[in-house]
Write an enzyme that holds these catalytic residues in place. Structure first.
Site, PDB file in Angstrom:
ATOM      1  N   GLU A  96      74.860 -66.651 114.442  1.00  0.00           N
ATOM      2  CA  GLU A  96      74.237 -67.810 115.078  1.00  0.00           C
ATOM      3  C   GLU A  96      73.041 -68.301 114.258  1.00  0.00           C
ATOM      4  O   GLU A  96      71.932 -67.766 114.404  1.00  0.00           O
ATOM      5  CB  GLU A  96      73.755 -67.426 116.479  1.00  0.00           C
ATOM      6  CG  GLU A  96      74.872 -67.021 117.405  1.00  0.00           C
ATOM      7  CD  GLU A  96      74.529 -67.349 118.858  1.00  0.00           C
ATOM      8  OE1 GLU A  96      75.288 -68.108 119.466  1.00  0.00           O
ATOM      9  OE2 GLU A  96      73.497 -66.881 119.348  1.00  0.00           O
ATOM     10  N   HIS A 106      70.371 -61.265 120.843  1.00  0.00           N
ATOM     11  CA  HIS A 106      70.402 -62.738 120.735  1.00  0.00           C
ATOM     12  C   HIS A 106      69.076 -63.206 120.154  1.00  0.00           C
ATOM     13  O   HIS A 106      68.017 -62.622 120.441  1.00  0.00           O
ATOM     14  CB  HIS A 106      70.645 -63.356 122.121  1.00  0.00           C
ATOM     15  CG  HIS A 106      70.931 -64.826 122.058  1.00  0.00           C
ATOM     16  ND1 HIS A 106      69.941 -65.765 121.899  1.00  0.00           N
ATOM     17  CD2 HIS A 106      72.104 -65.514 122.102  1.00  0.00           C
ATOM     18  CE1 HIS A 106      70.498 -66.975 121.853  1.00  0.00           C
ATOM     19  NE2 HIS A 106      71.809 -66.847 121.979  1.00  0.00           N
TER      20      HIS A 106
HETATM   21  P1  PGA Z   1      74.468 -73.349 122.190  1.00  0.00           P
HETATM   22  O1  PGA Z   1      73.987 -71.821 122.383  1.00  0.00           O
HETATM   23  O2  PGA Z   1      75.979 -73.346 122.280  1.00  0.00           O
HETATM   24  O3  PGA Z   1      73.823 -74.103 123.310  1.00  0.00           O
HETATM   25  O4  PGA Z   1      74.003 -73.773 120.848  1.00  0.00           O
HETATM   26  C1  PGA Z   1      74.621 -70.798 121.680  1.00  0.00           C
HETATM   27  C2  PGA Z   1      73.902 -69.497 121.935  1.00  0.00           C
HETATM   28  O5  PGA Z   1      72.669 -69.461 121.906  1.00  0.00           O
HETATM   29  O6  PGA Z   1      74.538 -68.448 122.150  1.00  0.00           O
END
Ligand code: PGA
Length: 239
Positions: free
Chosen positions: A160, A103
């Site tokens: 992401e 992540h």
């Molecule tokens: P968020 O986080 O939905 O609050 O943007 C997503 C993540 O970091 O996995």
């Protein structure tokens, strides 16, 4: 048919009591969602690791086959003298089937490298845990290249974009579409999720583009999360 995958990433939120409350509330709420809708999706919840047992012992998780539990991170090492680390073996009898790996918050605040991520992927796969590998736009090619070629096709990938995480500013479906294509060319035909300020309102715009979502903020409150689950079956892919 590929079932849409909805991953709740609680990050460092919720203690044991709050975790139980969330599960109790969700159990209530999903009574309003048709069985067929739930049977068509995969829901994966990643609580803080100390709360894994609270989840895997809860009747919602035990009784509902669509529901699985994940780690938010995993040790790059096997079981052994690695103080503070949670190895795949440690969770081997807790029903953990998935682990989020790499992540951006792990890469940024804990200085995880692509090589660490590759080792974590190996630990997962050696222990029958499916890694959910997080990547971001600029680095997709190098982040993929670091992972053993024969491991890549066994991952779930979450795209992401940094600016979209936790900001309330989700990236448009149009802007992510080319990235989803390049992730599939690096990893093979794996499920690709989008993460970054997804909620029950904006999720629908990604229909036909992604195989599911990695959700932080909107997973913390049951009302939002249940509304997301209610629509998730629209993402079933027949390819
Ligand atoms: P968020 O986080 O939905 O609050 O943007 C997503 C993540 O970091 O996995």
């Amino acid at each position: 048919m590929m079932k849409p995958i909805i991953v709740a990433n609680w990050k460092s939120h919720k203690n044991a009591a709050e975790s139980k409350l969330w599960l109790d509330e969700l159990q209530q709420k999903i009574q309003g969602i048709p069985e067929a809708v739930l049977a068509a999706i995969t829901v994966i919840v990643a609580p803080p690791a100390v709360n894994i047992t609270a989840l895997s012992n809860h009747s919602l998780v035990i009784s509902q086959p669509f529901f699985s539990v994940a780690l938010q991170d995993i040790s790059p090492f096997p079981a052994g003298s690695y103080t503070g680390a949670i190895s795949a073996f440690n969770v081997g009898d807790l029903g953990v089937q998935y682990a989020i790996v790499g992540h951006s918050e792990r890469r940024r605040y804990f200085h995880e490298t692509n090589e660490d991520v590759a080792k974590k992927v190996r630990e997962c796969l050696d222990n029958e845990i499916t890694p959910i590998v997080c990547v971001d736009a600029e680095y997709v090619v190098s982040q993929a290249a670091a992972i053993d070629a024969q491991h890549r096709s066994h991952c779930i990938v979450a795209y992401e974009p940094l600016a979209a995480i936790g900001s309330g500013e989700n990236s448009s479906a149009e802007s992510i579409a080319p990235l989803i294509t390049s992730i599939k060319s690096e990893f093979g035909s794996v499920p690709v999720l989008y993460g970054g300020s997804v909620d029950e309102q904006n999720m629908i715009e990604y229909r036909g583009i992604v195989d599911g979502f990695l959700i932080g903020t909107a997973s913390l409150e049951v009302a939002h999360f249940a509304a997301i689950l209610n629509q998730a079956h629209l993402f079933i892919s027949h390819t």
